[in-house]
Design a protein around this motif. Structure first.
Motif, PDB file in Angstrom:
ATOM      1  N   GLN A 176     -33.294  -9.490 -52.222  1.00  9.92           N
ATOM      2  CA  GLN A 176     -31.838  -9.505 -52.473  1.00  9.92           C
ATOM      3  C   GLN A 176     -31.030  -9.969 -51.251  1.00  9.92           C
ATOM      4  O   GLN A 176     -30.107 -10.758 -51.397  1.00  9.92           O
ATOM      5  CB  GLN A 176     -31.398  -8.108 -52.891  1.00  9.92           C
ATOM      6  N   ASP A 256     -32.990  -6.371 -47.359  1.00 10.08           N
ATOM      7  CA  ASP A 256     -32.897  -5.475 -48.512  1.00 10.08           C
ATOM      8  C   ASP A 256     -33.717  -6.124 -49.607  1.00 10.08           C
ATOM      9  O   ASP A 256     -33.273  -7.086 -50.245  1.00 10.08           O
ATOM     10  CB  ASP A 256     -31.441  -5.262 -48.955  1.00 10.08           C
ATOM     11  N   GLU A 301     -35.064  -2.360 -46.303  1.00  9.37           N
ATOM     12  CA  GLU A 301     -34.501  -1.444 -47.311  1.00  9.37           C
ATOM     13  C   GLU A 301     -35.221  -1.661 -48.647  1.00  9.37           C
ATOM     14  O   GLU A 301     -35.491  -2.805 -49.030  1.00  9.37           O
ATOM     15  CB  GLU A 301     -33.004  -1.772 -47.446  1.00  9.37           C
ATOM     16  N   ASP A 302     -35.478  -0.571 -49.348  1.00  8.56           N
ATOM     17  CA  ASP A 302     -36.095  -0.616 -50.675  1.00  8.56           C
ATOM     18  C   ASP A 302     -37.264  -1.606 -50.755  1.00  8.56           C
ATOM     19  O   ASP A 302     -37.361  -2.414 -51.687  1.00  8.56           O
ATOM     20  CB  ASP A 302     -35.031  -0.932 -51.750  1.00  8.56           C
ATOM     21  N   ASP A 328     -32.419   3.174 -50.414  1.00  5.81           N
ATOM     22  CA  ASP A 328     -31.136   2.983 -51.109  1.00  5.81           C
ATOM     23  C   ASP A 328     -31.292   3.480 -52.553  1.00  5.81           C
ATOM     24  O   ASP A 328     -30.941   4.628 -52.860  1.00  5.81           O
ATOM     25  CB  ASP A 328     -30.746   1.499 -51.047  1.00  5.81           C
ATOM     26  N   LYS A 353     -23.844   5.307 -49.770  1.00  8.76           N
ATOM     27  CA  LYS A 353     -22.846   4.626 -50.598  1.00  8.76           C
ATOM     28  C   LYS A 353     -22.050   5.698 -51.343  1.00  8.76           C
ATOM     29  O   LYS A 353     -22.633   6.456 -52.132  1.00  8.76           O
ATOM     30  CB  LYS A 353     -23.540   3.748 -51.636  1.00  8.76           C
ATOM     31  N   LYS A 404     -23.275  -1.769 -43.430  1.00  6.64           N
ATOM     32  CA  LYS A 404     -23.698  -2.950 -44.195  1.00  6.64           C
ATOM     33  C   LYS A 404     -22.575  -3.268 -45.176  1.00  6.64           C
ATOM     34  O   LYS A 404     -22.294  -2.472 -46.075  1.00  6.64           O
ATOM     35  CB  LYS A 404     -24.996  -2.591 -44.924  1.00  6.64           C
TER      36      LYS A 404
END
Ligand code: 2PG
Ligand code: MG
Length: 449
Positions: A176, A256, A301-302, A328, A353, A404
């Motif tokens: 992503q 990510d 991330e992830d 995340d 988030k 981010k």
């Protein structure tokens, strides 16, 4: 005591042109605070519920008129008159009004709009910057934590989207985001200048490859057509060299992977478009390890999917000592899931988030738990954003260390970068900047050269 006199909610649009909730919290004398709720695209299954109308005749079912009505009809009558400085009491009232574990009754978008607007109003009533008010809340929440945990306001180190793929850019790439980390910067404004130079340099590298660098993804990163994910890592590394930066010293890469969107829970397989055969979690881990050997990657991330706990353990065992591993979709900013991860040794950092959990107080709880567990927090925007810049103040006020936001294109992103510039000015020449020290260091010292 500054008492809440009125709540006004309305439907406005986010950066994808989708309806979202805006709330004004109004106090006596006309003092007011306003907040707008963000919205994700690569959402985790365990996130709090974003209430949408589902009426096909209105914004193709994406309207939020029910959430807006809930603010006026259900929330306002219950919390008007309360002290806006008592964020904990207001958020507790919101939770009990909703009464569900996932905020599905009133909608996390209704709750969060109120929760954030109240904080803005409290700051306005004192004539304070929002980050100052949030810092007071952070200090109260983080009382008694290890003294090494930062409690004074500090400007975060941004990780910045350069190349987008996955659900944010038409699936050109499986990954992503390929992000740039200005780890050599000595201040926030210096970091921002390097980021802008890098954004241009990445564009120039893509143009050399004829890779359609003019199209940008949802967060302003380039959405090029490249051979495969690895080529994106090469482009960002080449751009560092073109900018005169030494990879690993002045700049680094964060990823990510957002792997949940190409994971099949039924078979446990990861299906990347760039790879012929479906991959196991172990194969994913090996691929990420190989990339980490070849490119200056310091944060992932992830890397594996939201409910693949075993895959997370394997990833953390294999790379956790040399790479920051951010959960995340895995943690969705919820303390119960963070605690589960800490217990089994999954990840070493947490993406924060606000709308994944739905209130400011629960967000602060997630931050406290991350810090207490030795996990590094990264405050994050969503792919659907607005001019609301609350997360900039949140990152500074809680001294989170990393942020981010997306790329340095599209004004819903720049609203936050520019807010951080204003905060830097407000903090003056002695402003604290988290810098590279904010990153996960590994059990045996620094992961950075
Ligand atoms: C993410 C976010 C922001 P979204 O996956 O980290 O980049 O995307 O808001 O679509 O979940
Ligand atoms: Mg993510």
């Amino acid at each position: 005591m500054p008492a809440l006199q009125a709540l006004k909610a309305r439907q406005v649009l986010d950066s994808r042109g989708r309806p979202t909730v805006e709330v004004d919290a109004i106090l006596a004398g006309g003092v007011a605070g306003r907040a707008i709720v963000p919205s994700g695209a690569s959402t985790g299954r365990h996130e709090a519920v974003e209430l949408r109308d589902g009426d096909p005749a209105h914004y193709a079912g994406l309207g939020v008129r029910k959430a807006v009505a809930n603010v006026g009809n259900v929330i306002a009558p219950a919390i008007l008159g309360m002290d806006v400085e008592d964020q904990a009491a207001i958020d507790a009232a919101l939770l009990s009004l909703d009464g569900t574990p996932n905020k599905g009754r009133l909608g996390a978008n209704a709750l969060l709009g109120v929760s954030m607007a109240v904080a803005h109003a409290a700051a306005a009533a004192r004539g304070e910057e929002l980050f100052v008010h949030l810092n007071r809340l952070w200090k109260a929440k983080s009382e008694g934590l290890d003294p090494s945990i930062p409690r004074e306001p500090s400007l975060p180190l941004p990780m910045v989207n350069m190349i987008s793929g996955g659900l944010h850019a038409g699936r050109n790439l499986d990954i992503q985001d390929v992000l740039f980390f200005p780890i050599g910067a000595g201040s926030y404004s210096e970091a921002l200048e390097t980021i802008v130079a890098m954004y241009r340099a990445v564009g120039a590298e893509l143009a050399k490859l004829g890779a359609e660098a003019t199209l940008v993804g949802d967060e302003g990163g380039y959405g090029p057509k490249l051979r495969d994910d690895e080529q994106a890592l090469q482009v960002v590394t080449d751009a560092m060299l073109a900018c005169g930066l030494t990879p690993g010293r002045d700049g680094a890469i964060a990823l990510d992977v957002a792997s949940t969107h190409f994971y099949d829970p039924a078979t446990g397989a990861y299906r990347l478009t760039g790879v012929q055969k479906p991959m196991t979690a172990d194969a994913m881990v090996e691929m990420l390890a190989r990339w980490t050997d070849r490119y200056p990657i310091v944060s992932i991330e992830d890397g594996v999917a939201e409910d693949d706990w075993e895959g997370w353990q394997a990833l953390t065992n294999r790379l956790g000592d040399r790479v920051q591993l951010v959960g995340d979709d895995l943690f969705v900013t919820q303390s119960a899931r963070i605690a589960q991860g800490v217990e089994i040794g999954a990840a070493n950092a947490v993406l924060i988030k606000v709308n994944q959990v739905g209130t400011l107080s629960e967000t602060l709880d997630a931050l406290v738990l991350s810090r207490r567990s030795g996990y590094r927090p990264v405050v994050s925007a969503r792919s659907g954003e607005t001019e609301d810049a609350t997360i900039a103040d949140l990152a500074v006020g809680t001294a989170a260390g990393q942020i981010k936001i997306g790329s340095v294109a599209r004004s819903e992103r720049l609203a936050k970068y520019n807010r951080l510039l204003r905060i830097e000015e407000a903090l003056g020449p002695n402003a604290l900047f988290a810098g590279r020290g904010a990153l996960w260091r590994g059990k045996s010292g620094s992961i950075l050269a």
